[in-house]
Design a protein around this motif. Structure first.
Motif, short mmCIF file in Angstrom:
data_model
loop_
_atom_site.label_atom_id
_atom_site.label_comp_id
_atom_site.label_asym_id
_atom_site.label_seq_id
_atom_site.Cartn_x
_atom_site.Cartn_y
_atom_site.Cartn_z
N MET A 44 0.91 -1.25 0.02
CA MET A 44 -0.07 -0.10 -0.18
C MET A 44 0.76 1.28 0.10
O MET A 44 0.25 2.25 -0.33
N GLY A 45 1.77 1.47 0.65
CA GLY A 45 2.82 2.43 0.56
C GLY A 45 4.17 2.22 0.89
O GLY A 45 4.56 1.32 1.58
N ARG A 46 5.12 3.30 0.64
CA ARG A 46 6.55 3.20 0.98
C ARG A 46 6.90 4.42 1.86
O ARG A 46 6.54 5.60 1.22
N TYR A 47 7.73 4.24 2.62
CA TYR A 47 8.16 5.51 3.51
C TYR A 47 9.58 5.38 3.89
O TYR A 47 10.32 4.36 3.89
N GLY A 67 -6.36 10.38 7.35
CA GLY A 67 -5.47 9.79 6.26
C GLY A 67 -4.28 9.85 6.85
O GLY A 67 -3.48 10.15 5.61
N PHE A 68 -3.60 9.81 7.87
CA PHE A 68 -2.20 9.85 7.97
C PHE A 68 -1.81 8.79 8.89
O PHE A 68 -2.65 7.99 9.47
N LEU A 80 5.13 11.59 11.12
CA LEU A 80 3.74 11.53 10.49
C LEU A 80 4.06 11.59 8.86
O LEU A 80 4.51 12.34 8.23
N PHE A 81 3.29 10.35 8.53
CA PHE A 81 3.32 10.23 7.01
C PHE A 81 1.79 10.27 6.42
O PHE A 81 0.91 9.93 6.99
N PRO A 82 1.72 10.62 5.13
CA PRO A 82 0.46 10.64 4.41
C PRO A 82 0.27 9.31 4.06
O PRO A 82 0.89 8.48 3.67
N CYS A 83 -1.08 8.79 3.96
CA CYS A 83 -1.51 7.46 3.51
C CYS A 83 -2.76 7.51 2.64
O CYS A 83 -3.13 6.44 2.31
N GLU A 126 7.32 8.11 0.05
CA GLU A 126 7.00 8.99 0.95
C GLU A 126 8.05 9.70 2.05
O GLU A 126 8.48 8.65 2.74
N SER A 127 8.04 10.83 2.19
CA SER A 127 9.13 11.52 3.20
C SER A 127 7.97 11.94 4.39
O SER A 127 6.82 12.22 4.10
#
Length: 680
Positions: A44-47, A67-68, A80-83, A126-127
């Motif tokens: 779903m995501g990479r951070y 949505g974080f 804190l990352f966006p998702c 994502e940063s």
């Protein structure tokens, strides 16, 4: 690896798996499980985690609405990352929530597909949007919990923190220290009855600590901190499992009937040293609640409500940022009560005491019929200051001699009228009486959360016990005046207008940093007592003069009437104080007078360690006792008073006393006291 529940999805069939890999890359994988089917995994995501020596995450939690993703890392930072923008978030959430299993069944019936990690390059790296670096020290963040719209984080630094999300930035509201010695905090659990349980390791025991009762609910010997453990409790039993030396250990105990009943819960663990009434909160369907703040030798301050009808004191919040005793409190009513209506109150609270430490909080109190106390209190930590903070940052400080290591703040007073349009920035100023013989002035800039020492004077050359600031206004301008009292019985009056204006200019030019200025010599010094002044109060008369009342260790009471006059020439030429009248009452009490208030120009109220509350009539050249009431609080430390206009215009006076306990009294005063005999 760590698991985090997905918001809005059943935890028994879907969860998020977060995995940290090389170069600080963290992957978010959705794992869905159906009985009899192969688990289905989707990337779903990479951070990207911040650079540090140990670059991996330790815990994570999703914010349900925004949505974080909030996660903690091994370096003690909170990220804190966006998702919400990640591919598949909305589609997968709706599909699984609606019970859709077509894609899962199709995948599980066919041969295993290639790993989803082969195409991870299609997702952006994502940063973090917000980083609180090293928030919990170098030992790492142990858990992140979302409750009531707030974020709670724990670590092995002995504190847990409450945060909120504001403009896509993490903002620390306050920190809590559960109990002394509990350095390894692992997790927080919120119970259905409103209690907060803190789980952690204390020495070689696993501890479950209750924030409501302030004591250990369970203490399980296990040998110390364990990274792999699990705890479960129910009304019937509790179980604790952990891994030790490669073995899985299980501790199980059935619930036992509690034979202990708390008749009256304590507010503090030791003597209450100070008390202040913030104001009253109106709650629909309830009586008006008085909100107080108390400070204690147990290093905490407590915000509580006290109702006349229930005759019970219910704590709302406990402030545990001090490392030594809380000696004094001061506050000013704020304007940050948007959304609280006319029935709430907002205040800026200052607390100070041992180790030359000052803490500042914003308190927002409003009615809450759902809570047990019917009042909710939101606390935001604004700023803090310690005189030896620069000392802690020095290298090789063990080779140097530390000056005044035990300086204590004995009294605080907010300088009124400093948030006017005359100042270029909204600074607030605070006067402090110090045990090292100094009178210090601090400046607070709320926006930058800075508390700065701006001026000081060692005029008294001995411990300063009390300070009281007051504002003199006349047609041409205003003057900021200060009264200080020391252990030799002297009471000094200062004009601090020019130092405050010079400090504002310096702070404005230096962006909040400056060297402390020197206060001018006092305008007037009065030897009011033969020894230490333990109580001090100033009240303005209708004629524009000032009544200054003080009480001493020798049991005496002193009252003087002052008049402020300008020097010759322009207003800036100087300020003159004239003593118009002095009245002294030796042996007014049989012990230290630790509380005094000027209720009216002709009425004084004094309280002493002899447990007597005495009402005095001030007449020309004398003080005449009107009535005496005995109270039940031993070792009286302080008194606060206020007046309430009831229906029909009747005026009632209230006072709260603190020491080895807390007591509130109310009464009325005669409009015109009889000339000779005191009323019974």
């Amino acid at each position: 690896l760590s698991w985090a529940p997905r918001p809005g999805l059943p935890p028994d069939t879907a969860a998020a798996l977060l995995a940290s890999g090389p170069d600080g890359e963290m992957l978010w994988l959705d794992v869905t499980h159906r009985p009899g089917q192969v688990p289905w995994v989707r990337l779903m995501g990479r951070y990207l985690l911040p650079r540090c020596k140990q670059r991996w995450h330790t815990c994570a939690a999703f914010l349900p609405q925004e949505g974080f993703l909030v996660c903690g890392d091994r370096r003690g930072s909170l990220l804190l990352f966006p998702c919400s923008s990640s591919s598949g978030w909305a589609a997968e959430s709706s599909s699984i929530a609606n019970g859709g299993t077509d894609s899962v069944v199709e995948d599980s019936s066919n041969e295993l597909e290639p790993s989803c990690l082969l195409h991870k390059g299609a997702l952006p790296l994502e940063s973090p949007l917000s980083v609180l670096f090293g928030l919990h020290g170098k030992t790492g963040v142990t858990s992140v919990t979302i409750h009531g719209g707030y974020i709670y984080s724990t670590g092995r630094d002995g504190v847990y923190r409450q945060l909120r999300l504001r403009d896509q930035q993490l903002e620390v509201l306050r920190k809590h220290r559960p109990c002394k010695g509990l350095q390894w905090i692992e997790e927080l659990r919120f119970t259905s009855d409103g209690d907060l349980l803190v789980l952690g390791f204390h020495a070689d025991n696993f501890v479950v600590w209750s924030s409501r009762t302030g004591e250990n609910v369970h203490c399980i010997p296990c040998g110390g901190g364990h990274r792999s453990w699990s705890y479960c409790s129910s009304p019937l039993a509790e179980a604790f499992a952990f891994i030790k030396s490669g073995d899985v250990m299980l501790y199980h105990r059935e619930a036992e009937p509690c034979e202990q009943q708390v008749l009256l819960a304590s507010l503090h663990g030791r003597e209450i040293t100070c008390v202040r009434r913030l104001g009253a909160v109106k709650v629909p369907g309830h009586a008006t609640f008085n909100v107080f703040v108390t400070g204690s030798e147990d290093t905490t301050a407590c915000v509580l409500v006290l109702s006349e009808n229930s005759r019970a004191a219910l704590p709302l919040a406990r402030l545990s940022d001090h490392i030594s005793s809380v000696r004094t409190l001061a506050f000013t009513m704020g304007s940050g009560d948007e959304g609280f209506g006319d029935e709430g109150l907002s205040a800026l609270l200052f607390s100070a005491g041992g180790r030359a430490q000052i803490e500042c909080y914003q308190l927002l109190c409003a009615g809450d019929t759902a809570s047990e106390s019917a009042v909710a209190c939101h606390v935001i930590h604004v700023a803090s200051h310690r005189l030896d903070k620069h000392w802690e940052q020095k290298k090789n400080r063990h080779k140097l001699v530390k000056m005044d290591p035990e300086t204590r703040y004995m009294s605080l007073s907010v300088v009124p009228g400093t948030s006017t349009k005359q100042l270029p920035t909204p600074w607030k100023f605070l006067a402090a009486a110090c045990s090292d013989g100094s009178v210090r002035i601090f400046g607070l800039l709320e926006a930058a959360r800075k508390l700065v020492l701006v001026a000081e004077s060692f005029h008294h050359q001995r411990c300063v016990l009390k300070v009281e600031a007051f504002l003199h206004v006349w047609a041409e301008g205003e003057r900021h005046l200060l009264c200080s009292a020391a252990t030799d019985g002297s009471v000094s009056f200062w004009d601090i207008t020019r130092p405050i204006m010079d400090a504002v200019d310096s702070l404005h030019q230096a962006e909040g940093e400056m060297q402390p200025l020197a206060l001018d010599a006092p305008l007037v010094t009065i030897m009011a007592h033969s020894c230490g002044v333990n109580s001090l109060h100033i009240r303005k008369t209708p004629e524009g003069q000032y009544l200054v009342a003080s009480g001493s260790d020798d049991g005496s009471i002193h009252v003087c009437l002052l008049e402020v006059a300008l020097g010759r020439g322009e207003a800036a030429a100087g300020t003159c104080l004239q003593v118009l009248e002095r009245v002294s009452r030796p042996c007014a009490h049989a012990a230290h007078v630790t509380g005094i208030r000027v209720l009216r120009p002709d009425l004084l109220l004094s309280a002493s360690v002899d447990q007597r509350l005495t009402l005095w009539n001030r007449r020309p050249g004398e003080l005449v006792p009107l009535s005496t009431t005995f109270f039940h609080v031993p070792d009286l430390a302080e008194m606060d008073c206020w007046e309430v206009v009831e229906a029909g215009g009747k005026l009632r006076y209230y006072c709260v006393l603190c020491g080895q306990g807390l007591e509130m009294l109310c009464g009325t005063a005669p409009s015109k006291p009889p000339p000779q005999e005191a009323p019974q």
